[in-house]
Scaffold this motif. Structure first.
Motif, PDB file in Angstrom:
ATOM      1  N   GLU A 200       0.811  -1.251   0.054  1.00 33.74           N
ATOM      2  CA  GLU A 200       0.172  -0.110  -0.107  1.00 33.74           C
ATOM      3  C   GLU A 200       1.174   1.373  -0.198  1.00 33.74           C
ATOM      4  N   LEU A 201       1.669   0.979   1.158  1.00 33.48           N
ATOM      5  CA  LEU A 201       3.068   2.376   0.555  1.00 33.48           C
ATOM      6  C   LEU A 201       3.837   2.798  -0.652  1.00 33.48           C
ATOM      7  N   LEU A 202       4.354   1.432  -1.460  1.00 32.50           N
ATOM      8  CA  LEU A 202       4.535   1.570  -2.120  1.00 32.50           C
ATOM      9  C   LEU A 202       3.634   2.056  -3.685  1.00 32.50           C
ATOM     10  N   ASN A 203       2.490   1.346  -3.339  1.00 33.67           N
ATOM     11  CA  ASN A 203       1.068   2.145  -4.210  1.00 33.67           C
ATOM     12  C   ASN A 203       1.032   3.533  -4.305  1.00 33.67           C
ATOM     13  N   ARG A 204       1.341   3.734  -2.948  1.00 36.28           N
ATOM     14  CA  ARG A 204       0.530   5.558  -3.170  1.00 36.28           C
ATOM     15  C   ARG A 204       2.429   6.668  -3.533  1.00 36.28           C
ATOM     16  N   TYR A 205       3.338   5.576  -3.595  1.00 34.61           N
ATOM     17  CA  TYR A 205       4.669   6.338  -3.527  1.00 34.61           C
ATOM     18  C   TYR A 205       4.617   6.305  -5.134  1.00 34.61           C
ATOM     19  N   ILE A 206       4.133   5.561  -6.116  1.00 37.85           N
ATOM     20  CA  ILE A 206       4.353   5.087  -7.432  1.00 37.85           C
ATOM     21  C   ILE A 206       3.479   5.868  -8.037  1.00 37.85           C
TER      22      ILE A 206
ATOM     23  N   MET B 239      10.787   3.900 -10.311  1.00 34.08           N
ATOM     24  CA  MET B 239      10.750   4.596  -8.792  1.00 34.08           C
ATOM     25  C   MET B 239      11.806   5.423  -8.806  1.00 34.08           C
ATOM     26  N   VAL B 240      12.336   5.564  -9.637  1.00 29.74           N
ATOM     27  CA  VAL B 240      13.221   7.234  -8.508  1.00 29.74           C
ATOM     28  C   VAL B 240      13.579   7.697 -10.439  1.00 29.74           C
ATOM     29  N   ASN B 241      13.741   9.057  -9.990  1.00 27.73           N
ATOM     30  CA  ASN B 241      14.124  10.301 -11.014  1.00 27.73           C
ATOM     31  C   ASN B 241      13.875   9.697 -12.324  1.00 27.73           C
ATOM     32  N   GLU B 242      13.025   9.579 -12.747  1.00 25.06           N
ATOM     33  CA  GLU B 242      12.339   9.354 -13.617  1.00 25.06           C
ATOM     34  C   GLU B 242      13.372   8.241 -15.671  1.00 25.06           C
ATOM     35  N   GLN B 243      14.468   6.940 -14.125  1.00 29.75           N
ATOM     36  CA  GLN B 243      15.225   5.957 -14.961  1.00 29.75           C
ATOM     37  C   GLN B 243      15.142   5.058 -14.306  1.00 29.75           C
ATOM     38  N   PHE B 244      15.471   4.087 -15.382  1.00 32.51           N
ATOM     39  CA  PHE B 244      15.156   2.608 -14.679  1.00 32.51           C
ATOM     40  C   PHE B 244      17.246   2.705 -13.868  1.00 32.51           C
ATOM     41  N   THR B 245      16.284   1.706 -13.358  1.00 31.40           N
ATOM     42  CA  THR B 245      17.172   1.706 -11.998  1.00 31.40           C
ATOM     43  C   THR B 245      17.037   0.032 -10.922  1.00 31.40           C
TER      44      THR B 245
ATOM     45  N   LYS C 126      -3.301  -0.666  -7.638  1.00 30.44           N
ATOM     46  CA  LYS C 126      -4.011  -0.127  -9.529  1.00 30.44           C
ATOM     47  C   LYS C 126      -2.490   0.399  -9.742  1.00 30.44           C
ATOM     48  N   ASN C 127      -1.737   0.947  -8.955  1.00 35.29           N
ATOM     49  CA  ASN C 127      -0.791   2.208  -9.069  1.00 35.29           C
ATOM     50  C   ASN C 127       0.516   0.675  -9.710  1.00 35.29           C
ATOM     51  N   LEU C 128       0.764  -0.216  -8.707  1.00 31.06           N
ATOM     52  CA  LEU C 128       1.855  -1.182  -8.735  1.00 31.06           C
ATOM     53  C   LEU C 128       1.270  -1.772 -10.287  1.00 31.06           C
ATOM     54  N   ASN C 129       0.341  -2.162 -10.201  1.00 35.03           N
ATOM     55  CA  ASN C 129      -0.559  -2.281 -11.448  1.00 35.03           C
ATOM     56  C   ASN C 129       0.061  -2.269 -12.783  1.00 35.03           C
ATOM     57  N   ARG C 130      -0.237  -0.984 -12.762  1.00 31.64           N
ATOM     58  CA  ARG C 130      -0.111  -0.432 -14.356  1.00 31.64           C
ATOM     59  C   ARG C 130       1.712  -0.333 -14.326  1.00 31.64           C
ATOM     60  N   TYR C 131       2.161   0.410 -12.906  1.00 32.67           N
ATOM     61  CA  TYR C 131       3.885  -0.048 -13.065  1.00 32.67           C
ATOM     62  C   TYR C 131       4.717  -0.796 -13.526  1.00 32.67           C
TER      63      TYR C 131
END
Length: 211
Positions: free
Chosen positions: A139-145, A151-157, A181-186
């Protein structure tokens, strides 16, 4: 050439993603967990934890998945798998530490309840408790994403490599990552990354759920 001692869908998956994303020469050495080869005298001499993965770089040996990922990225900075701007780099380390010390740890307790009690009747209680604890992490990661692509700086890391690995581990939970929802898309976006696709194909990890 690097040698990655691995087993499919294990903690070697994130370093495997990193090696592929960096496009550096490497070879794989299967450590057959079904035969407990990670506990063999030969393997333990190389990796005293008796766990997977291990990376061999000429005469240098390194274990612990996150350490391997960071080592590879620092040797190949042109791969840009670690941000360079100070705040973005700090945020990168923040989330990598969260994934390795919190989410990964909670998943390990879920999958190995017998390591956390001497009473077999407690196994189900531990597993059920972990379902709730892991859901809170997701849930925390879903909100953050949110609407982020990475995840960070709009670059694949490395964070994305680690996140995808752990979410694959969590796909059998009552509330799997794809149910958010957000994790699904991500995650469905990450599944299209060439390194993710190539490694999952190599390790025969089915990505049909991520289409």
């Amino acid at each position: 050439m690097y040698t990655l001692f691995y087993y499919p869908r294990n903690a070697s998956l994130a370093p495997h993603f990193v090696l592929k994303a960096l496009n550096v020469p490497y070879q794989l050495e299967l450590v057959d967990r079904k035969k407990l080869m990670q506990k063999s005298a030969q393997y333990v001499q190389m990796n005293p934890t008796g766990r997977i993965p291990t990376l061999v770089d000429d005469d240098f040996i390194l274990f612990e998945s996150a350490a391997i990922c960071l080592y590879l990225c620092e040797k190949h900075p042109n791969g840009h798998l670690i941000p360079t701007e100070p705040q973005a780099k700090a945020e990168f380390y923040q989330w990598l530490m969260y994934l390795t010390t919190t989410l990964q740890n909670e998943l390990m307790v879920y999958y190995y309840p017998e390591r956390h009690t001497q009473s077999a009747i407690m196994y189900d209680d531990i597993v059920n408790t972990q379902q709730s604890r892991i859901r809170e992490c997701l849930e925390l990661l879903n909100r953050y994403i949110g609407e982020k692509v990475y995840m960070v700086n709009e670059q694949f890391t490395v964070c994305d490599c680690y996140m995808f690995m752990l979410c694959i581990w969590a796909d059998e939970l009552k509330n799997p990552p794809l149910s958010f929802k957000n994790l699904n898309r991500y995650l469905k976006g990450l599944a299209k990354h060439p390194a993710i696709k190539a490694v999952c194909d190599n390790e025969q990890t089915d990505l049909c759920a991520y289409k």
